[in-house]
Scaffold this motif. Structure first.
Motif, mmCIF file in Angstrom:
data_model
loop_
_atom_site.group_PDB
_atom_site.id
_atom_site.type_symbol
_atom_site.label_atom_id
_atom_site.label_comp_id
_atom_site.label_asym_id
_atom_site.label_seq_id
_atom_site.Cartn_x
_atom_site.Cartn_y
_atom_site.Cartn_z
ATOM 1 N N GLU A 160 1.733 1.750 -4.453
ATOM 2 C CA GLU A 160 0.330 2.182 -4.401
ATOM 3 C C GLU A 160 0.241 3.542 -5.086
ATOM 4 O OE1 GLU A 160 -2.871 2.970 -0.861
ATOM 5 O OE2 GLU A 160 -1.762 1.082 -0.848
ATOM 6 N N SER A 212 -2.992 -0.909 -6.071
ATOM 7 C CA SER A 212 -1.890 -1.338 -5.220
ATOM 8 C C SER A 212 -1.389 -2.688 -5.711
ATOM 9 C CB SER A 212 -2.371 -1.449 -3.766
ATOM 10 O OG SER A 212 -1.314 -1.810 -2.916
ATOM 11 N N ARG A 213 -0.072 -2.887 -5.573
ATOM 12 C CA ARG A 213 0.527 -4.147 -6.007
ATOM 13 C C ARG A 213 1.606 -4.540 -5.013
ATOM 14 N NH1 ARG A 213 3.091 -3.482 -11.639
ATOM 15 N NH2 ARG A 213 4.135 -1.855 -10.460
ATOM 16 N N MET A 219 -0.032 -10.062 -4.909
ATOM 17 C CA MET A 219 -1.355 -9.516 -4.612
ATOM 18 C C MET A 219 -1.492 -8.198 -5.355
ATOM 19 S SD MET A 219 -3.476 -7.264 -2.806
ATOM 20 C CE MET A 219 -2.293 -6.322 -1.893
ATOM 21 N N GLU A 226 -4.716 -4.976 -5.977
ATOM 22 C CA GLU A 226 -6.092 -4.564 -5.681
ATOM 23 C C GLU A 226 -6.390 -3.247 -6.377
ATOM 24 O OE1 GLU A 226 -6.240 -4.600 -1.427
ATOM 25 O OE2 GLU A 226 -5.058 -2.789 -1.228
ATOM 26 N N VAL A 279 -12.612 -1.684 -1.883
ATOM 27 C CA VAL A 279 -11.385 -2.432 -2.170
ATOM 28 C C VAL A 279 -11.764 -3.728 -2.872
ATOM 29 C CG1 VAL A 279 -9.383 -3.581 -1.146
ATOM 30 C CG2 VAL A 279 -10.253 -1.470 -0.124
ATOM 31 N N GLN A 280 -11.114 -3.982 -4.000
ATOM 32 C CA GLN A 280 -11.363 -5.212 -4.748
ATOM 33 C C GLN A 280 -10.015 -5.893 -4.996
ATOM 34 O OE1 GLN A 280 -13.530 -4.672 -8.374
ATOM 35 N NE2 GLN A 280 -14.074 -6.831 -8.476
ATOM 36 N N ARG A 281 -9.736 -6.931 -4.206
ATOM 37 C CA ARG A 281 -8.468 -7.661 -4.302
ATOM 38 C C ARG A 281 -8.546 -8.753 -5.355
ATOM 39 N NH1 ARG A 281 -7.475 -8.295 2.021
ATOM 40 N NH2 ARG A 281 -6.560 -6.249 2.357
ATOM 41 N N ARG A 282 -7.518 -8.814 -6.167
ATOM 42 C CA ARG A 282 -7.369 -9.895 -7.154
ATOM 43 C C ARG A 282 -8.630 -10.132 -7.981
ATOM 44 N NH1 ARG A 282 -5.934 -12.200 -2.373
ATOM 45 N NH2 ARG A 282 -3.740 -12.200 -1.891
#
Length: 181
Positions: free
Chosen positions: A64, A78-79, A88, A90, A105-108
Motif C-alpha cells: 500500500e 493498494s495491491r 485485488m 484498489e 475506495v475503488q476496488r478493481r
C-alpha cells in the motif's frame, strides 16, 4: 558494523539504517526530493503517508502506498498478490467534502465507496461506510488505520455472509521501492 545515519535536509530529520541497506537507501534518497504535506484538515492523517508492505491473514502479500497531502487530497493505491498473481487492487483518495473528511475506495475499477472519517486521534483514524454511496450489502463497514511505532495497522470490520461479524487485520511495515535500471 554500526548503523549509518543520514540527514536528508539540513533542518530535516535524520534516518538510521543498517549498513547492508546502504546501497538501497542511497538509491532511494540520493537525488530524491523530500515531499512535505501541505497544511490542511488532512494533517491528522499524514501518519499514513509512505510505502508499506506486509501479509494478510491468508499469507497473501499486500503493498500500500500513500502520497503526501497536496491540493487537499491524499492519494493511495493498494495491491494484494497471491504467489505472483494480482488478486485485488484498489485506488483510494482522502479528501474533504462539505467539511467532512472522506476516504474514497475503488476496488478493481468498480464503483467507488465513501467512508467518512468517524473518529481518530494522534496516529489513528476510523472511517465508516456512507451507506448512501453504495447499493446493497457491502463489506467492510468500517476501516481503521493506526500507527504503532514504525508499523501501520489496517483493520476492516463489518458483516460478512449471513450477517456474521467479520474482521480482517494487517500489519504493514515501512518499505522502500527499489528502482531497477
Amino acid at each position: 558494523c554500526a548503523p549509518r545515519t543520514v540527514q536528508l535536509e539540513a533542518d530535516g530529520p535524520a534516518i538510521q539504517f543498517p549498513n547492508e541497506r546502504a546501497a538501497l537507501v542511497k538509491e532511494a534518497a540520493g537525488g530524491a526530493r523530500v515531499l512535505h504535506s501541505e497544511r490542511s484538515p488532512l494533517d491528522k492523517l499524514t501518519f499514513m503517508v509512505g510505502s508499506w508492505e506486509g501479509v494478510d491473514a491468508g499469507g497473501n502479500r499486500v503493498d500500500e502506498h500513500w502520497t503526501q497531502a497536496r491540493g487537499g487530497m491524499l492519494l493511495g493505491v493498494s495491491r494484494l498478490t497471491m504467489e505472483s498473481t494480482v488478486a485485488m487492487f484498489e485506488h483510494m483518495r482522502i479528501e474533504v467534502r462539505e467539511g467532512a473528511t472522506v476516504l474514497v475506495v475503488q476496488r478493481r475499477g468498480e464503483s467507488p465507496m465513501d467512508f467518512v472519517y468517524a473518529s481518530g486521534g494522534r496516529g489513528f483514524a476510523v472511517f465508516s461506510l456512507d451507506a448512501a454511496s453504495v447499493k446493497g450489502q457491502v463489506w467492510p463497514c468500517r476501516i481503521l488505520y493506526g500507527r504503532a511505532g514504525s508499523k501501520l495497522h489496517v483493520r476492516f470490520e463489518g458483516n460478512g455472509e449471513g450477517d456474521a461479524n467479520m474482521t480482517e487485520e494487517m500489519v504493514l511495515h515501512p518499505a522502500i521501492v527499489a528502482r531497477w535500471r
